[in-house]
Design a protein around this motif. Structure first.
Motif, PDB file in Angstrom:
ATOM      1  N   ARG A   3       0.820  -1.208   0.000  1.00  0.00           N
ATOM      2  CA  ARG A   3       0.000   0.000   0.000  1.00  0.00           C
ATOM      3  C   ARG A   3       0.860   1.267   0.000  1.00  0.00           C
ATOM      4  O   ARG A   3       2.015   1.240   0.413  1.00  0.00           O
ATOM      5  CB  ARG A   3      -0.912   0.012   1.221  1.00  0.00           C
ATOM      6  CG  ARG A   3      -1.880  -1.158   1.253  1.00  0.00           C
ATOM      7  CD  ARG A   3      -2.687  -1.151   2.544  1.00  0.00           C
ATOM      8  NE  ARG A   3      -3.458  -2.359   2.681  1.00  0.00           N
ATOM      9  CZ  ARG A   3      -4.676  -2.521   2.185  1.00  0.00           C
ATOM     10  NH1 ARG A   3      -5.258  -1.556   1.529  1.00  0.00           N
ATOM     11  NH2 ARG A   3      -5.323  -3.665   2.359  1.00  0.00           N
ATOM     12  N   ILE A   4       0.251   2.356  -0.436  1.00  0.00           N
ATOM     13  CA  ILE A   4       0.824   3.695  -0.297  1.00  0.00           C
ATOM     14  C   ILE A   4      -0.022   4.400   0.749  1.00  0.00           C
ATOM     15  O   ILE A   4      -1.256   4.353   0.690  1.00  0.00           O
ATOM     16  CB  ILE A   4       0.794   4.463  -1.628  1.00  0.00           C
ATOM     17  CG1 ILE A   4       1.629   3.742  -2.684  1.00  0.00           C
ATOM     18  CG2 ILE A   4       1.304   5.897  -1.423  1.00  0.00           C
ATOM     19  CD1 ILE A   4       1.511   4.344  -4.073  1.00  0.00           C
ATOM     20  N   LEU A   5       0.622   5.039   1.694  1.00  0.00           N
ATOM     21  CA  LEU A   5      -0.084   5.712   2.774  1.00  0.00           C
ATOM     22  C   LEU A   5       0.195   7.205   2.698  1.00  0.00           C
ATOM     23  O   LEU A   5       1.353   7.617   2.633  1.00  0.00           O
ATOM     24  CB  LEU A   5       0.381   5.140   4.116  1.00  0.00           C
ATOM     25  CG  LEU A   5      -0.429   5.552   5.325  1.00  0.00           C
ATOM     26  CD1 LEU A   5      -0.644   4.353   6.241  1.00  0.00           C
ATOM     27  CD2 LEU A   5       0.259   6.653   6.092  1.00  0.00           C
ATOM     28  N   ILE A  16      -5.230  10.524   7.463  1.00  0.00           N
ATOM     29  CA  ILE A  16      -4.491   9.432   6.834  1.00  0.00           C
ATOM     30  C   ILE A  16      -5.373   8.766   5.783  1.00  0.00           C
ATOM     31  O   ILE A  16      -6.553   8.509   6.024  1.00  0.00           O
ATOM     32  CB  ILE A  16      -4.041   8.397   7.880  1.00  0.00           C
ATOM     33  CG1 ILE A  16      -3.124   9.080   8.901  1.00  0.00           C
ATOM     34  CG2 ILE A  16      -3.337   7.214   7.219  1.00  0.00           C
ATOM     35  CD1 ILE A  16      -2.725   8.211  10.046  1.00  0.00           C
ATOM     36  N   ALA A  17      -4.775   8.519   4.632  1.00  0.00           N
ATOM     37  CA  ALA A  17      -5.453   7.798   3.552  1.00  0.00           C
ATOM     38  C   ALA A  17      -4.507   6.715   3.064  1.00  0.00           C
ATOM     39  O   ALA A  17      -3.290   6.795   3.259  1.00  0.00           O
ATOM     40  CB  ALA A  17      -5.817   8.743   2.416  1.00  0.00           C
ATOM     41  N   VAL A  18      -5.084   5.717   2.410  1.00  0.00           N
ATOM     42  CA  VAL A  18      -4.280   4.574   1.980  1.00  0.00           C
ATOM     43  C   VAL A  18      -4.835   4.037   0.670  1.00  0.00           C
ATOM     44  O   VAL A  18      -6.021   4.174   0.382  1.00  0.00           O
ATOM     45  CB  VAL A  18      -4.254   3.499   3.098  1.00  0.00           C
ATOM     46  CG1 VAL A  18      -5.607   2.877   3.295  1.00  0.00           C
ATOM     47  CG2 VAL A  18      -3.195   2.469   2.872  1.00  0.00           C
ATOM     48  N   THR A  19      -3.955   3.408  -0.098  1.00  0.00           N
ATOM     49  CA  THR A  19      -4.411   2.744  -1.320  1.00  0.00           C
ATOM     50  C   THR A  19      -4.775   1.299  -0.998  1.00  0.00           C
ATOM     51  O   THR A  19      -4.416   0.772   0.052  1.00  0.00           O
ATOM     52  CB  THR A  19      -3.313   2.701  -2.408  1.00  0.00           C
ATOM     53  OG1 THR A  19      -2.218   1.905  -1.935  1.00  0.00           O
ATOM     54  CG2 THR A  19      -2.849   4.070  -2.814  1.00  0.00           C
ATOM     55  N   ASP A  20      -5.436   0.681  -1.946  1.00  0.00           N
ATOM     56  CA  ASP A  20      -5.609  -0.760  -1.886  1.00  0.00           C
ATOM     57  C   ASP A  20      -4.256  -1.394  -2.235  1.00  0.00           C
ATOM     58  O   ASP A  20      -3.309  -0.685  -2.591  1.00  0.00           O
ATOM     59  CB  ASP A  20      -6.698  -1.202  -2.881  1.00  0.00           C
ATOM     60  CG  ASP A  20      -6.350  -0.834  -4.300  1.00  0.00           C
ATOM     61  OD1 ASP A  20      -6.374  -1.721  -5.162  1.00  0.00           O
ATOM     62  OD2 ASP A  20      -6.036   0.351  -4.569  1.00  0.00           O
ATOM     63  N   ILE A  25      -6.956   2.432  -5.893  1.00  0.00           N
ATOM     64  CA  ILE A  25      -7.997   3.221  -5.232  1.00  0.00           C
ATOM     65  C   ILE A  25      -7.439   3.882  -3.980  1.00  0.00           C
ATOM     66  O   ILE A  25      -6.794   3.228  -3.151  1.00  0.00           O
ATOM     67  CB  ILE A  25      -9.190   2.321  -4.855  1.00  0.00           C
ATOM     68  CG1 ILE A  25      -9.769   1.690  -6.114  1.00  0.00           C
ATOM     69  CG2 ILE A  25     -10.252   3.102  -4.096  1.00  0.00           C
ATOM     70  CD1 ILE A  25     -10.750   0.571  -5.844  1.00  0.00           C
ATOM     71  N   ALA A  26      -7.697   5.183  -3.842  1.00  0.00           N
ATOM     72  CA  ALA A  26      -7.328   5.917  -2.636  1.00  0.00           C
ATOM     73  C   ALA A  26      -8.550   6.004  -1.735  1.00  0.00           C
ATOM     74  O   ALA A  26      -9.626   6.402  -2.178  1.00  0.00           O
ATOM     75  CB  ALA A  26      -6.842   7.318  -2.997  1.00  0.00           C
ATOM     76  N   SER A  27      -8.387   5.627  -0.478  1.00  0.00           N
ATOM     77  CA  SER A  27      -9.491   5.668   0.480  1.00  0.00           C
ATOM     78  C   SER A  27      -9.032   6.333   1.762  1.00  0.00           C
ATOM     79  O   SER A  27      -7.914   6.097   2.224  1.00  0.00           O
ATOM     80  CB  SER A  27      -9.962   4.251   0.825  1.00  0.00           C
ATOM     81  OG  SER A  27     -10.370   3.568  -0.315  1.00  0.00           O
ATOM     82  N   GLY A  28      -9.932   7.128   2.336  1.00  0.00           N
ATOM     83  CA  GLY A  28      -9.646   7.691   3.643  1.00  0.00           C
ATOM     84  C   GLY A  28      -9.568   6.570   4.660  1.00  0.00           C
ATOM     85  O   GLY A  28     -10.385   5.648   4.642  1.00  0.00           O
ATOM     86  N   ALA A 125      -6.226  14.054   3.113  1.00  0.00           N
ATOM     87  CA  ALA A 125      -5.211  13.018   2.894  1.00  0.00           C
ATOM     88  C   ALA A 125      -5.571  12.177   1.674  1.00  0.00           C
ATOM     89  O   ALA A 125      -4.698  11.815   0.874  1.00  0.00           O
ATOM     90  CB  ALA A 125      -5.078  12.136   4.132  1.00  0.00           C
ATOM     91  N   THR A 126      -6.855  11.902   1.504  1.00  0.00           N
ATOM     92  CA  THR A 126      -7.303  11.126   0.344  1.00  0.00           C
ATOM     93  C   THR A 126      -7.043  11.895  -0.945  1.00  0.00           C
ATOM     94  O   THR A 126      -6.595  11.311  -1.946  1.00  0.00           O
ATOM     95  CB  THR A 126      -8.804  10.788   0.477  1.00  0.00           C
ATOM     96  OG1 THR A 126      -9.019  10.145   1.741  1.00  0.00           O
ATOM     97  CG2 THR A 126      -9.262   9.864  -0.639  1.00  0.00           C
ATOM     98  N   LEU A 127      -7.276  13.199  -0.927  1.00  0.00           N
ATOM     99  CA  LEU A 127      -7.012  14.023  -2.117  1.00  0.00           C
ATOM    100  C   LEU A 127      -5.524  14.069  -2.441  1.00  0.00           C
ATOM    101  O   LEU A 127      -5.134  14.040  -3.614  1.00  0.00           O
ATOM    102  CB  LEU A 127      -7.576  15.433  -1.921  1.00  0.00           C
ATOM    103  CG  LEU A 127      -9.096  15.530  -1.851  1.00  0.00           C
ATOM    104  CD1 LEU A 127      -9.534  16.909  -1.377  1.00  0.00           C
ATOM    105  CD2 LEU A 127      -9.721  15.203  -3.197  1.00  0.00           C
ATOM    106  N   ILE A 128      -4.690  14.130  -1.419  1.00  0.00           N
ATOM    107  CA  ILE A 128      -3.230  14.093  -1.628  1.00  0.00           C
ATOM    108  C   ILE A 128      -2.856  12.781  -2.310  1.00  0.00           C
ATOM    109  O   ILE A 128      -2.097  12.758  -3.284  1.00  0.00           O
ATOM    110  CB  ILE A 128      -2.489  14.242  -0.276  1.00  0.00           C
ATOM    111  CG1 ILE A 128      -2.648  15.675   0.259  1.00  0.00           C
ATOM    112  CG2 ILE A 128      -1.013  13.872  -0.411  1.00  0.00           C
ATOM    113  CD1 ILE A 128      -2.212  15.838   1.712  1.00  0.00           C
ATOM    114  N   LEU A 129      -3.409  11.700  -1.821  1.00  0.00           N
ATOM    115  CA  LEU A 129      -3.111  10.380  -2.369  1.00  0.00           C
ATOM    116  C   LEU A 129      -3.637  10.244  -3.801  1.00  0.00           C
ATOM    117  O   LEU A 129      -2.938   9.737  -4.676  1.00  0.00           O
ATOM    118  CB  LEU A 129      -3.697   9.303  -1.473  1.00  0.00           C
ATOM    119  CG  LEU A 129      -3.402   7.851  -1.793  1.00  0.00           C
ATOM    120  CD1 LEU A 129      -1.914   7.600  -1.984  1.00  0.00           C
ATOM    121  CD2 LEU A 129      -3.961   6.952  -0.693  1.00  0.00           C
ATOM    122  N   GLN A 130      -4.846  10.727  -4.041  1.00  0.00           N
ATOM    123  CA  GLN A 130      -5.407  10.660  -5.402  1.00  0.00           C
ATOM    124  C   GLN A 130      -4.559  11.452  -6.377  1.00  0.00           C
ATOM    125  O   GLN A 130      -4.310  10.993  -7.497  1.00  0.00           O
ATOM    126  CB  GLN A 130      -6.846  11.195  -5.422  1.00  0.00           C
ATOM    127  CG  GLN A 130      -7.848  10.223  -4.886  1.00  0.00           C
ATOM    128  CD  GLN A 130      -9.247  10.798  -4.878  1.00  0.00           C
ATOM    129  OE1 GLN A 130      -9.445  12.007  -4.733  1.00  0.00           O
ATOM    130  NE2 GLN A 130     -10.226   9.930  -5.008  1.00  0.00           N
TER     131      GLN A 130
END
Length: 136
Positions: A3-5, A16-20, A25-28, A125-130
């Motif tokens: 995962r990417i956090l 904090i958000a993380v990928t699958d 997919i980025a999820s909070g 955090a989810t937007l940063i990851l996306q």
């Protein structure tokens, strides 16, 4: 794959958000008290494999560092010491809080629900990851 956090660091709360595992997919994930952030990350990385930490990089409109960067840099130093084998990348986080608030409006949350700052941090955090995933 691991995962990417993503971390939207704040002096009080951190989103904090993380990928699958396929990094699609980025999820909070959650919002944690910043004082407990490193412990949370240690516990999380025991349960889940993390390949990369993304840390939001607050910038001014003229592309210079924001004042909050003085709080983030010591955190990044501690993150490097605690997790020497997990790389850290920075992601421009300008406008993520405003975009998070707009996301809350667009999703139909009532006014009193939009006052939930922890939810704003998690969405940020989810937007940063996306944005990172889109740029890959």
């Amino acid at each position: 794959m691991a995962r990417i956090l993503a971390i939207d660091y704040g002096t009080k709360r951190t989103g904090i958000a993380v990928t699958d595992e396929l990094q699609i997919i980025a999820s909070g994930l959650t919002t944690v008290n910043t004082k407990e952030l490193l412990k949370f990350l240690k516990d999380y990385t025991i349960k889940e494999e993390v390949e990369l930490f993304l840390v939001g990089e607050p910038k001014q409109m003229n592309n210079t560092a924001s004042e909050s960067e003085i709080h983030i840099l010591p955190f990044i130093d501690n993150l490097k010491k605690e997790f020497p084998n997990i790389p850290i990348e920075r992601v421009d986080e300008r406008f993520t809080s405003k975009m998070a608030f707009q996301t809350m409006i667009d999703s139909g949350l009532k006014k009193n629900q939009r006052k939930n700052k922890a939810l704003i941090d998690e969405i940020s955090a989810t937007l940063i990851l996306q944005s990172y995933l889109y740029s890959k």
